[in-house]
Design an enzyme around this catalytic site. Structure first.
Site, short mmCIF file in Angstrom:
data_model
loop_
_atom_site.label_atom_id
_atom_site.label_comp_id
_atom_site.label_asym_id
_atom_site.label_seq_id
_atom_site.Cartn_x
_atom_site.Cartn_y
_atom_site.Cartn_z
N ARG A 1 -5.43 3.19 11.97
CA ARG A 1 -6.44 2.84 13.10
C ARG A 1 -7.18 1.70 12.87
O ARG A 1 -7.63 0.83 13.73
CB ARG A 1 -7.19 4.24 13.60
CG ARG A 1 -7.70 4.04 14.84
CD ARG A 1 -8.04 5.44 15.41
NE ARG A 1 -8.73 5.29 16.65
CZ ARG A 1 -9.93 5.36 16.77
NH1 ARG A 1 -10.80 5.62 15.51
NH2 ARG A 1 -10.92 5.42 17.78
N HIS B 1 -7.30 -1.61 15.32
CA HIS B 1 -8.60 -1.98 15.91
C HIS B 1 -8.99 -3.30 15.43
O HIS B 1 -9.53 -3.94 16.25
CB HIS B 1 -9.60 -0.89 15.71
CG HIS B 1 -9.35 0.33 16.96
ND1 HIS B 1 -10.57 0.99 17.43
CD2 HIS B 1 -8.46 1.05 17.15
CE1 HIS B 1 -10.11 2.08 17.98
NE2 HIS B 1 -8.70 1.81 17.86
N ASN C 1 -15.23 2.36 19.23
CA ASN C 1 -15.38 2.46 17.78
C ASN C 1 -16.49 3.24 17.27
O ASN C 1 -16.48 4.01 16.17
CB ASN C 1 -15.41 1.10 16.93
CG ASN C 1 -14.15 0.32 17.26
OD1 ASN C 1 -13.07 0.82 17.38
ND2 ASN C 1 -14.46 -1.18 17.12
N HIS D 1 -0.06 7.93 16.64
CA HIS D 1 -0.82 9.12 16.86
C HIS D 1 0.09 10.44 16.39
O HIS D 1 -0.38 11.53 16.94
CB HIS D 1 -1.07 9.26 18.66
CG HIS D 1 -2.20 8.20 19.00
ND1 HIS D 1 -2.25 8.16 20.32
CD2 HIS D 1 -3.06 7.51 18.26
CE1 HIS D 1 -3.49 7.32 20.33
NE2 HIS D 1 -3.86 6.79 19.23
#
Length: 325
Positions: free
Chosen positions: A65, A69, A97, A199
């Site tokens: 992740r 990001h 975040n 995910h």
């Protein structure tokens, strides 16, 4: 992906039209950057990631992740790792975040080991994120999920909380919003479906899926009822639930859950609505074709990892990933 104060986040994201030019480029990246400068670099990253996952399997999802990001905010430049300074408020404080992204200590550990073994500041923080994400997937999914990472990124010397709020897709996005967001970064529908399958590992906080389990109809009722036990209508925002039923294994269970209306996040279930769309067809295909998913996921990760890298004399190689030199 998870963020605190989801309703505020949606307002911020919706208030800014996302109109950008596709930004994927391989620039001057290649696979051999560290073979002479520090041949031990990739094995060191793999070793530290493996040890971290052995301590806590969830950290693999956290490292994946972090790379996502990072790349979705002005390219894959390590800017997500920067702490706040007097001159800027970093991406760590952005709503997607805040109290959500993690794994910074593992990145610190990797960087310290590299600086020691490589006898200097050789490997960029942006490259660390790209390799650590790949290694996390391969460790949790097996060798078939490994792929070659292009290297040679340099690190940003600035960061932007506003750009993070504007560019990271929240878990409440509907399908057109998700697709538009990915297309603005030079990615397509297949990339959206594949990268969302990150995910298949990790956990999500109650605040990111509460509205789905209490308000939506496109959800298996027994699945929703089971989640309500750990995610009350009020309170318990930081309680977590697994993103799929094999949360410590990188596999295709994520897709199979969508077919059964058991996607944890609204944005996940948006990929499969049972209406015969191209997105539906991709979800069905990958649910039943593990090898295709492994190969295609790697290709999409490489594509994402090549978004707007800093190369040549742009940026720097940070000595400490948390601050500029």
């Amino acid at each position: 992906m998870a963020g605190q104060s989801v309703s505020v986040w949606v307002v911020i994201v919706a208030a800014v039209a996302i109109v950008m030019i596709p930004t994927c480029t391989t620039a001057q990246l290649d696979t051999d950057v560290y073979k002479k400068a520090c041949p031990q670099a990739l094995p060191i990253i793999r070793s530290v990631v493996n040890s971290a996952i052995n301590r806590e399997a969830r950290i693999g999802a956290s490292l994946l992740r972090l790379h996502f990001h990072d790349c979705f905010v002005n390219g894959c430049d390590g800017s997500v790792l920067l702490d706040d300074t007097a001159n800027f408020t970093g991406e760590k404080m952005a709503l997607p975040n805040l109290n959500s992204i993690r794994g910074f200590d593992v990145v610190d550990d990797i960087k310290a080991n590299l600086n020691s073994v490589c006898h200097g500041n050789v490997v960029s923080c942006a490259d660390i994120l790209a390799v650590a994400a790949r290694d996390s997937v391969a460790i949790l999914g097996g060798p078939s999920y490994s792929y070659e990472v292009l290297l040679g990124r340099r690190d940003a010397t600035t960061t932007s909380i506003n750009d993070a709020n504007r560019n990271l897709p929240p878990p409440v996005f509907n399908f057109p919003q998700l697709l538009s967001n990915f297309q603005s970064h030079g990615l397509d529908l297949q990339d959206l479906v594949l990268l969302s399958a990150g995910h298949t590992i990790g956990l999500a906080r109650c605040t990111t899926f509460r509205a789905r389990i209490y308000n939506e109809t496109n959800i298996d009722p027994d699945f929703a009822a089971s989640l309500k036990q750990g995610c009350p209508a009020n309170g318990g925002d930081n309680n977590t639930a697994p993103l799929d039923s094999t949360t410590a294994k990188f596999d295709t269970v994520y897709f199979k859950a969508l077919l059964e209306k058991k996607g944890l996040l609204h944005s996940d279930q948006e990929l499969f609505k049972g209406d015969g769309s191209d997105s539906d067809n991709l979800v069905q295909h990958y649910a039943n074709n593990l090898n295709d998913f492994a190969v295609d996921f790697g290709a999409s990760m490489i594509k994402m990892g090549n978004m707007k890298p800093l190369t040549g004399s742009d940026g720097e190689i940070r000595l400490n990933c948390r601050k500029i030199n």
